[in-house]
Scaffold this active site. Structure first.
Site, PDB file in Angstrom:
ATOM      1  N   CYS A  85      48.612  26.752  34.164  1.00  0.00           N
ATOM      2  CA  CYS A  85      50.017  26.933  34.535  1.00  0.00           C
ATOM      3  C   CYS A  85      50.714  25.568  34.659  1.00  0.00           C
ATOM      4  O   CYS A  85      50.880  24.880  33.671  1.00  0.00           O
ATOM      5  CB  CYS A  85      50.131  27.774  35.805  1.00  0.00           C
ATOM      6  N   HIS A 177      47.074  32.639  34.450  1.00  0.00           N
ATOM      7  CA  HIS A 177      46.117  32.346  35.524  1.00  0.00           C
ATOM      8  C   HIS A 177      44.780  33.042  35.272  1.00  0.00           C
ATOM      9  O   HIS A 177      44.617  34.224  35.586  1.00  0.00           O
ATOM     10  CB  HIS A 177      46.692  32.785  36.875  1.00  0.00           C
ATOM     11  N   GLU A 179      42.087  32.676  36.881  1.00  0.00           N
ATOM     12  CA  GLU A 179      41.369  32.909  38.138  1.00  0.00           C
ATOM     13  C   GLU A 179      41.713  34.241  38.786  1.00  0.00           C
ATOM     14  O   GLU A 179      41.000  34.708  39.688  1.00  0.00           O
ATOM     15  CB  GLU A 179      41.648  31.765  39.121  1.00  0.00           C
TER      16      GLU A 179
END
Length: 521
Positions: A85, A177, A179
């Site tokens: 990001c 993202h 994660e």
């Protein structure tokens, strides 16, 4: 013994709410990592010995003057770099590409088209179809031009660069993202970077961590004695089990029974640690002192201070009786360490956390033993299971440091605490029986200091009200109230009213966070 810190990843934090989640995902892969603020002393990067560097997301804009940047040492290190990001945006901006503000922020589910196969994306598919991946976006700016030497590896309908890479340099970036679980192949992307690109071995396991910490503790304390404030919570329980395994009877635990614990918790703690595991535990029955100090006190913050200060006072009294104790063990965990590290400029994100115990008296002059200081909460729980603690203890819902003192609204009295502890136990018992306990993140009962009219038999009753609270959350920063079945709530209500003398009404809290907090006080 395996050196579990040999292969590691450095995460530079630019202020993203997901930075700790990146670290947790990498630890789940089996690789150690640390989070440093983006403005951490860059001269320490080389000495840290990382196998790769991740640049986190963040709330700033690379299009504005003074935006945070990655130190030049990152690019001079020769290490693989993965920008996520904002991390990808600053990667592009610093290496000769360009970024721009989007007309509209993009937040939520998105699909990216993989247009070039690199070490991260080669052969990757999910439910979105061939060469198309489900991801989670949260950004305002985007990369409009990749730097020299970079290739666009993924795009979306809204942005031209959803991912990019320079394979020769082993530099990678994604706008989404990985994660977050909503990015279905996110963990695969992280694993490919950490294991395949960086070459890390997966040595970070619960068994290896225990072996490592036992060796460290033995080296640190030698033949000295150690004291630990055992609360019955997850962190202190795991510390107790770990230290007992490391140093045996050189550990003494002090368990302060405040009278504000969960139903029969004091007996359960003693049964588990003193009787079953053979840990040396001093139980201090201090309920009378707590209720005396709290008499007439209604303000929540005043109650918290009284409860915390009295714990310190009692712990100090007990530690003075242990003349040979040279070390104080604490359940400090990694988020506490991140918070205290902070940022030089104040622009980096400072992560807040709740500490279990307040400051202990300076005159104690004891060395600190903190065997969990490298671990996140989920890792602490896995260690607890590996050490033989019951899953029901290790995976219990959070319980506030002041205990029932902040779940009894207003003044705290012994009879209120006993009533509430029993009501709470009924609620938890029914959640477990209905297989709903693990689907809620936190559930508890609250004592309301108001009376309500009811009917018991043929007589009018004027008795107390109990509120039930259950929430679902990932990070406890925000939470949704749990939509428990009506029949289930009816069962809990009937049991509380029928089994507890003095309760005529049970209500269910349907407030989210925000605007409400999870706890009532």
């Amino acid at each position: 013994m395996t050196n579990i810190h040999t292969d590691k990843i450095l995460i530079l934090d630019f202020g993203a709410q997901y930075t700790q989640l990146i670290a947790r995902r990498i630890r789940e892969i089996g690789v150690y990592c640390e989070i440093w603020a983006w403005d951490h002393d860059p001269s320490e990067i080389a000495g840290f010995g990382a196998k790769g560097i991740i640049l986190s997301g963040g709330p700033e804009s690379t299009t504005l003057p003074g935006a945070p940047v990655a130190p030049q040492e990152v690019f001079d290190s020769g290490l693989p770099v993965f920008g996520i990001c904002y991390g990808m945006q600053t990667l592009a901006a610093q290496l000769g590409g360009a970024t721009e503000a989007a007309d509209q922020r993009e937040f939520g589910h998105a699909e990216v088209d993989v247009v070039a196969a690199d070490a991260l994306f080669a052969g990757l598919t999910d439910h979105a179809g061939a060469s198309r991946l489900n991801v989670w976006m949260s950004h305002g700016d985007h990369v409009s031009q990749v730097p020299p030497g970079f290739t666009i590896t993924a795009t979306t309908d809204r942005i031209p660069v959803a991912a990019m890479s320079n394979e020769a340099k082993r530099w990678y970036g994604v706008q989404f993202h990985p994660e977050v679980t909503h990015t279905l192949q996110g963990q695969t992307l992280l694993r490919r970077f950490v294991v395949d690109v960086c070459g890390c071995q997966t040595l970070w396991t619960a068994a290896n961590i225990i072996e490592d910490q036992i060796a460290r503790v033995r080296e640190q304390v030698g033949d000295d004695e150690v004291i630990l404030g055992l609360s019955g919570g997850v962190d202190s329980s795991v510390v107790a089990a770990l230290l007992h395994k490391a140093i045996g009877d050189k550990l003494t635990c002090v368990f302060v029974d405040t009278g504000l614990l969960r139903w029969q918790e004091g007996d359960q703690v003693m049964a588990m640690f003193a009787e079953h595991m053979g840990v040396k535990v001093i139980r201090v029955n201090a309920a009378d002192r707590y209720f005396a100090k709290l008499e007439g006190v209604r303000d929540p913050e005043a109650k918290r201070k009284i409860i915390g200060n009295l714990f310190v006072e009692i712990f100090d009294e007990e530690s003075n009786k242990l003349a040979n104790a040279k070390w104080l063990a604490q359940g400090t965990i990694y988020p506490d360490v991140i918070e205290s590290a902070g940022s030089k400029t104040g622009k980096a994100h400072v992560i807040k956390s709740h500490h279990n115990v307040g400051g202990l008296p300076e005159h104690m002059k004891l060395g600190l033993v903190e065997p969990l200081r490298e671990l996140f909460k989920d890792e602490v729980r896995r260690l607890g299971v590996e050490l033989g603690l019951p899953r029901t203890m290790v995976y219990r819902h959070p319980f506030p440091g002041p205990g029932l003192g902040v779940r009894i609204l207003g003044e705290v009295k012994r009879e209120y605490a006993e009533l509430l502890a029993k009501a709470d136990a009924i609620f938890i018992d029914e959640l477990r029986k209905a297989d709903l306990y693990d689907t809620t993140s936190q559930a508890f009962a609250v004592f309301l200091p108001v009376k309500s009219v009811g009917v018991v038999g043929d007589a009018r009753a004027y008795e107390w009200v109990i509120a039930l609270r259950a929430v679902e959350t990932i990070d406890f920063m925000t939470a949704h109230w749990a939509h428990l079945p009506y029949d289930f709530l009816g069962t809990v209500s009937n049991r509380i009213i029928n089994e507890l003398r003095g309760v005529s009404r049970v209500v269910y809290d349907i407030s989210g966070k925000p605007p409400a907090t999870i706890e009532w006080e």
